[in-house]
Design an enzyme around this catalytic site. Structure first.
Site, PDB file in Angstrom:
ATOM      1  N   ASN A 175       0.875  -1.173   0.000  1.00 31.89           N
ATOM      2  CA  ASN A 175       0.000   0.000   0.000  1.00 31.89           C
ATOM      3  C   ASN A 175       0.911   1.222   0.000  1.00 31.89           C
ATOM      4  O   ASN A 175       1.464   1.597   1.027  1.00 31.89           O
ATOM      5  CB  ASN A 175      -0.899  -0.032   1.245  1.00 31.89           C
ATOM      6  CG  ASN A 175      -1.902   1.103   1.246  1.00 31.89           C
ATOM      7  OD1 ASN A 175      -1.863   1.986   0.392  1.00 31.89           O
ATOM      8  ND2 ASN A 175      -2.800   1.078   2.217  1.00 31.89           N
ATOM      9  N   ARG A 190      -2.494  -2.006  -3.596  1.00 32.70           N
ATOM     10  CA  ARG A 190      -3.711  -1.221  -3.426  1.00 32.70           C
ATOM     11  C   ARG A 190      -3.601   0.007  -4.321  1.00 32.70           C
ATOM     12  O   ARG A 190      -2.601   0.722  -4.279  1.00 32.70           O
ATOM     13  CB  ARG A 190      -3.825  -0.794  -1.964  1.00 32.70           C
ATOM     14  CG  ARG A 190      -5.044   0.018  -1.713  1.00 32.70           C
ATOM     15  CD  ARG A 190      -5.144   0.417  -0.273  1.00 32.70           C
ATOM     16  NE  ARG A 190      -6.462   0.950  -0.032  1.00 32.70           N
ATOM     17  CZ  ARG A 190      -6.910   1.266   1.160  1.00 32.70           C
ATOM     18  NH1 ARG A 190      -6.161   1.082   2.220  1.00 32.70           N
ATOM     19  NH2 ARG A 190      -8.117   1.750   1.298  1.00 32.70           N
ATOM     20  N   HIS A 192     -13.090   2.590  -0.490  1.00 34.27           N
ATOM     21  CA  HIS A 192     -13.122   1.497   0.497  1.00 34.27           C
ATOM     22  C   HIS A 192     -13.794   0.247  -0.087  1.00 34.27           C
ATOM     23  O   HIS A 192     -14.302  -0.584   0.654  1.00 34.27           O
ATOM     24  CB  HIS A 192     -13.924   1.880   1.767  1.00 34.27           C
ATOM     25  CG  HIS A 192     -13.349   2.995   2.568  1.00 34.27           C
ATOM     26  ND1 HIS A 192     -14.152   3.967   3.126  1.00 34.27           N
ATOM     27  CD2 HIS A 192     -12.098   3.284   2.933  1.00 34.27           C
ATOM     28  CE1 HIS A 192     -13.402   4.830   3.794  1.00 34.27           C
ATOM     29  NE2 HIS A 192     -12.140   4.426   3.694  1.00 34.27           N
ATOM     30  N   ARG A 202     -12.443  15.170   7.573  1.00 35.87           N
ATOM     31  CA  ARG A 202     -13.128  15.546   6.322  1.00 35.87           C
ATOM     32  C   ARG A 202     -14.583  15.914   6.596  1.00 35.87           C
ATOM     33  O   ARG A 202     -15.242  15.270   7.431  1.00 35.87           O
ATOM     34  CB  ARG A 202     -13.096  14.373   5.325  1.00 35.87           C
ATOM     35  CG  ARG A 202     -11.764  14.211   4.657  1.00 35.87           C
ATOM     36  CD  ARG A 202     -11.726  12.963   3.794  1.00 35.87           C
ATOM     37  NE  ARG A 202     -10.753  12.010   4.287  1.00 35.87           N
ATOM     38  CZ  ARG A 202     -10.667  10.744   3.910  1.00 35.87           C
ATOM     39  NH1 ARG A 202     -11.516  10.268   3.029  1.00 35.87           N
ATOM     40  NH2 ARG A 202      -9.748   9.956   4.407  1.00 35.87           N
ATOM     41  N   GLU A 262      -8.348  -5.482   4.759  1.00 33.07           N
ATOM     42  CA  GLU A 262      -8.136  -5.127   3.355  1.00 33.07           C
ATOM     43  C   GLU A 262      -6.905  -5.824   2.782  1.00 33.07           C
ATOM     44  O   GLU A 262      -6.902  -6.203   1.610  1.00 33.07           O
ATOM     45  CB  GLU A 262      -8.016  -3.603   3.219  1.00 33.07           C
ATOM     46  CG  GLU A 262      -9.367  -2.930   3.419  1.00 33.07           C
ATOM     47  CD  GLU A 262      -9.279  -1.437   3.630  1.00 33.07           C
ATOM     48  OE1 GLU A 262      -8.822  -1.024   4.706  1.00 33.07           O
ATOM     49  OE2 GLU A 262      -9.678  -0.689   2.734  1.00 33.07           O
TER      50      GLU A 262
END
Ligand code: AMP
Length: 401
Positions: A7, A89, A178, A239, A385
């Site tokens: 990642n 990823r 996601h 956010r 993940e």
């Protein structure tokens, strides 16, 4: 089968070496391209070690990671040839990728084409892929996209009501993120319910530092809360989530110092529960502060859960019912008050939480926290993940033979 999962971020590179789903070693190269860079490495069953290296770019970071993995001191491999495939990823696949792909020159070009949609992440993801190709030639590389699972959304869910040519010319639409996590936990939910995935209506709530909610119908994503970028949807750590877009011009008119870049930064880095509470983006801090009577911390928590509840209600309507609501990721797995508040008063549509079970979920466990009589199951399912990326990578590289 040994799979390396990568990642790659703009100044970091996380890695996990997995053998049929078991982690053999993992770590992170930090501050790539900056001073004082280092690699934090951990072999399973051992303490982690921090090793200082100069890491001017991602290629050097990958070379050092492989040297550690094959080294005498902290290594777990005799040679890097034992690694059968590498899974990467990748944030944004635009409309080009509805699944995971073996990396080819065409795939690299297509990921590059998506840079305008993921300007911070896609270049870093590409740097990781290209570094691995150089250092490990001949070992299959697989790209797994955050957006891929959401590509099944129907147009009424993914279009924005702006002039159509913005979609046609610039790709302005909802993509969602996601996806690897939503798919992973939705599939697990089907296993736990002992029912076919393609017959279920599932609402997956990935609530972490970034949060998104997805409606999954008959094994496919039907809608999701994040948008063209990961800024949309529920409020997050820093956010804003959904806001009235007219706020941006209003703020710029009100404060001449504010540029569009400032506002973009504020909406991404200074908003969400941090902006509301003024305390922290971390739910552990917020819960502790709210407990002490901090009203803005409590307000941030209330806003977050209320927004989740609205999405759950909306997606139950979109799906025409719901068989399971799944909570996952840092907050979803670890914050009972958020789970409880997110499904409060939803008994009228068959979603009823068992408050006792809700506070008894062991760390890292899968658990059904709904009341016996609840028509829909409420499940806590830890996401993974890296495992999902490793599984995709194995599936695609096995098919090569
Ligand atoms: P993630 O992005 O999935 O790693 O989630 C990170 C967020 O999960 C953190 O910012 C925390 O707000 C939250 N989190 C992680 N662990 C806990 C915990 N034990 N209790 C409450 N919140 C947690």
């Amino acid at each position: 089968m040994l799979i390396l999962v990568i990642n790659s971020g703009s100044s970091s590179l996380k890695y996990q070496l997995m053998d049929d789903g078991n982690i053999i070693a993992k770590g992170i190269a930090e501050r790539i391209g900056l001073r004082s860079s280092f690699i934090k490495h951990q072999r399973t069953g051992h303490d982690s070690v921090i090793i200082d290296y100069e890491l001017p770019e991602h290629g050097t970071a990958i070379r050092k990671v492989l040297a550690i993995l094959t080294g005498a001191e902290h290594g777990v491999l005799k040679s890097m040839d034992e690694i059968r495939a590498v899974g990467h990823r990748v944030l944004h696949g635009g409309e080009k990728f509805a699944g995971s792909y073996l990396v080819t020159p065409e795939v690299i070009e297509a990921i590059r084409d998506c840079i305008p949609l993921g300007p911070l992440h896609n270049p870093a993801n590409l740097a990781g892929i290209e570094a691995c190709q150089k250092v490990m030639p001949g070992i299959p590389q697989v790209a797994v996209f955050d957006t891929a699972f959401h590509q099944t959304m129907p147009p009424e869910a993914y279009m924005y009501a702006v002039p159509y040519e913005y979609y046609r010319n610039y790709g302005v639409r909802r993509y969602g993120f996601h996806g690897t996590s939503h798919k992973f936990v939705a599939e697990r939910a089907a296993v736990l319910l002992n029912r076919p995935f393609d017959e279920l209506k599932i609402i997956t709530c990935h609530l972490g530092n970034g949060s998104s909610i997805a409606a999954v119908k008959n094994g496919k994503c039907y809608d999701t809360s994040m948008g063209m970028t990961p800024l949309a949807g529920v409020p997050m750590g820093t956010r804003s989530g959904d806001i009235d877009p007219a706020i941006i011009k209003y703020l710029m008119d009100s404060d001449p110092e504010l540029t569009i870049e400032n506002i973009d930064f504020i909406l991404n880095k200074k908003s969400g529960v941090l902006g509301i509470s003024g305390v922290s983006s971390d739910f552990r801090d917020l819960c502790a502060e709210a407990e002490k009577g901090n009203e803005r911390a409590q307000l941030a928590l209330n806003m977050f859960s209320y927004s989740c509840r609205k999405y759950i209600g909306a997606y139950a309507a979109a799906l025409g019912g719901v068989d399971a609501v799944v909570f996952t990721a840092g907050i979803g797995e670890n914050t009972p008050s958020v789970r409880s508040q997110s499904v409060r008063n939803l008994a009228f549509m068959g979603i009823e939480i068992d408050e006792k079970k809700n506070v008894e979920v062991p760390r890292g466990a899968e658990m059904d926290i709904s009341l016996e009589r609840s028509a829909a199951r409420i499940l806590v399912i830890p996401t993974n993940e890296e495992l999902a990326i490793a599984n995709e990578t194995r599936r695609i590289s096995e098919n090569l033979k």
